[in-house]
Design a protein around this motif. Structure first.
Motif: not given
Length: 535
Positions: A194-217
């Motif tokens: 509530a008191e922040a000047d910025a809130v960074f939200a970090i997401s994961s785009l599943w496909w970018r890693t799963a195409w190579k490593y499968g579900p362990r991605a």
């Protein structure tokens, strides 16, 4: 007895023993979805033998996401390098540490925050391609994490929700206006948000890693987000700001704010940053419901069977109401082991070891690389101590700390006898569990990667995953992998400052490692770091 099991293993090769004792996932419809996926993706010798090693590189997604139709705010191109010493900044993560005078809250500072957290730092030539590396490490350099931020009050940047485009080093405006109160609602009115000047939200785009490593991605995606969050809080500390890591929030409003479909990409962790130490009451009341974002992003998403396998577990970690957020914050951390002082080798306490020539944090962020070759030369004992302290550092967060524990194989470290150890956080000492040269085991447990036998030590993050998920719910699975990545990032950068090679390892023989360290069967290995004298 575990000693009998280990002696039986010594009478046969590690690989042969693994093949005769396959690791089978538990079954049952009542098993939490995260634990089911964890078991189904456990590495075993049998699975590795049947796994295809062919990678269809034509399917590799771009590592950059762009919004071509939105307004773009170019960030400062000339990045100076005047941050404090890396080890000093890591110590400053403590929520009670004294902070330096905060930097001005403006566009130039935002540029430094974004660039040193996730900007491109080097290019590596490969046969037929050039690999762009970033400030944060990533499994296979696939970079599934994306960085969004909600801003208020930064000179030179209008209030709004932005996406950071690393390739252009620019902020893409997704929504105008101050939406931090909306995020505070999603975080169950956590004051740091509530008191922040910025809130960074970090997401994961599943496909970018799963195409190579499968579900362990799924594990790798979470750890990558944790690495990036670690960079954000370290850079914020270097700027004299207060950063709070927020693991627990209602997911759907956060994803809606940045326009994400959780079947393709979802926010995993928040970092709230307060630039001005002077208290000021936060704005009251969240804005109206955000309208759906109908923004084109490139490249377009593609269907992938591995992503489909990840989604049930990923969906199970979502929190749906503030009461669930508050309950999870009260859920205690369950430790894997109880302290039994057999033989104590105490690492140096504080302060962290200082290199002869201080290395600034920006130098470490720009120069950090994963080491995949070590010289068989001993590490200084105080270097191991400094890295362990970095892994154990306290930081401001909404979640209980202490559920991750460290076990390790020490191979060649000055002043520390070779053997298997457990780190006892209460006494800040190493407890010897098994003496002797275990370099063959260090290599084998790490999927028989030869460079691990030449390391000074291999360190495993362990957690009582079975009991924690049963007690606290599936979200704790996500949080533990995020926290492991965050802590590993601090160790990575400290290792660089000390001239020590370091690499994160997400693939290992899961259950064999648990058995080797004689851990309870409800324990899981979350992550691994190998450290050594760089070749």
């Amino acid at each position: 007895m575990w000693q009998d099991w280990l002696s039986q293993r010594r009478r046969k090769s590690p690989v042969a023993a693994a093949q005769q004792n396959p690791e089978r996932p538990r079954s049952g419809n009542r098993q939490p979805l995260t634990l089911r996926l964890h078991a189904e993706t456990a590495q075993t010798a049998g699975r590795l033998q049947t796994m295809s090693t062919d990678v269809d590189w034509s399917r590799q997604p771009s590592i950059y996401k762009l919004y071509p139709t939105v307004a773009r705010l170019a960030l400062t191109e000339q990045i100076d390098c005047d941050f404090p010493d890396t080890l000093e900044v890591v110590q400053r993560l403590s929520p009670h540490a004294a902070l330096a005078a905060p930097a001005a809250w403006n566009l130039e500072t935002l540029s430094r925050l974004c660039y040193y957290a996730y900007g491109p730092t080097a290019q590596q030539a490969l046969p037929g391609a050039t690999l762009t590396l970033r400030a944060a490490p990533s499994a296979g350099a696939l970079y599934p994490a994306e960085l969004y931020l909600a801003l208020r009050g930064a000179a030179g940047a209008r209030n709004g929700v932005y996406h950071y485009a690393p390739g252009e080093h620019a902020l893409e405006l997704l929504r105008p206006a101050d939406w931090i109160a909306w995020l505070a609602d999603a975080a169950a009115e956590l004051p740091a948000v509530a008191e922040a000047d910025a809130v960074f939200a970090i997401s994961s785009l599943w496909w970018r890693t799963a195409w190579k490593y499968g579900p362990r991605a799924y594990r790798y995606c979470l750890q990558d987000c944790g690495h990036l969050a670690g960079n954000v809080i370290l850079v914020a500390a270097a700027l004299g700001y207060t950063a709070t890591v927020v693991y627990n929030f209602v997911d759907e409003p956060v994803n809606r704010l940045v326009g994400l479909s959780s079947a393709q990409e979802a926010v995993q962790i928040l970092v709230a940053i307060r630039a001005d130490r002077a208290y000021r009451p936060p704005p009251r009341g969240a804005p109206d419901q955000p309208a759906p974002l109908a923004l084109e992003s490139l490249p377009p998403m593609q269907p992938d069977a591995a992503v489909d396998a990840i989604l049930p577990a990923a969906g199970a970690t979502a929190l749906r109401e503030p009461a669930a957020v508050q309950a999870l914050r009260r859920c205690p951390a369950a430790l894997v082991t109880e302290t039994e002082h057999r033989q104590l080798q105490s690492p140096d306490q504080a302060p962290l070891l200082r290199p002869t020539v201080p290395v600034s944090l920006c130098q470490s962020l720009l120069g950090r690389r994963s080491s995949h070759q070590f010289k068989p030369a001993p590490l200084p004992g105080d270097a191991l101590s400094a890295i362990i302290q970095a892994l154990d550092v306290a930081y401001a967060t909404d979640s209980a700390q202490g559920a991750l524990e460290l076990v390790m194989i020490v191979i060649r470290v000055e002043g520390v006898p070779e053997g298997a150890y457990r780190y006892d956080a209460a006494s800040r000492g190493l407890i010897l569990e098994r003496a002797g040269n275990l370099s063959e085991w260090a290599m084998h447990l790490s999927l028989d990667q030869a460079f691990c036998a030449a390391a000074g030590a291999v360190i495993f993050f362990a957690a009582d995953l079975g009991n924690l998920v049963q007690q606290c719910g599936d979200r704790i699975y996500r949080n533990l992998h995020l926290e492991a990545g965050l802590r590993a990032e601090a160790a990575y950068l400290v290792a660089h400052a000390l001239g020590v090679g370091c690499t994160g390892i997400g693939a290992f023989y899961d259950l064999e490692t648990v058995r080797f360290f004689n851990l309870p069967e409800t324990t899981a290995i979350i992550y691994e770091l190998a450290i050594g004298t760089p070749a």
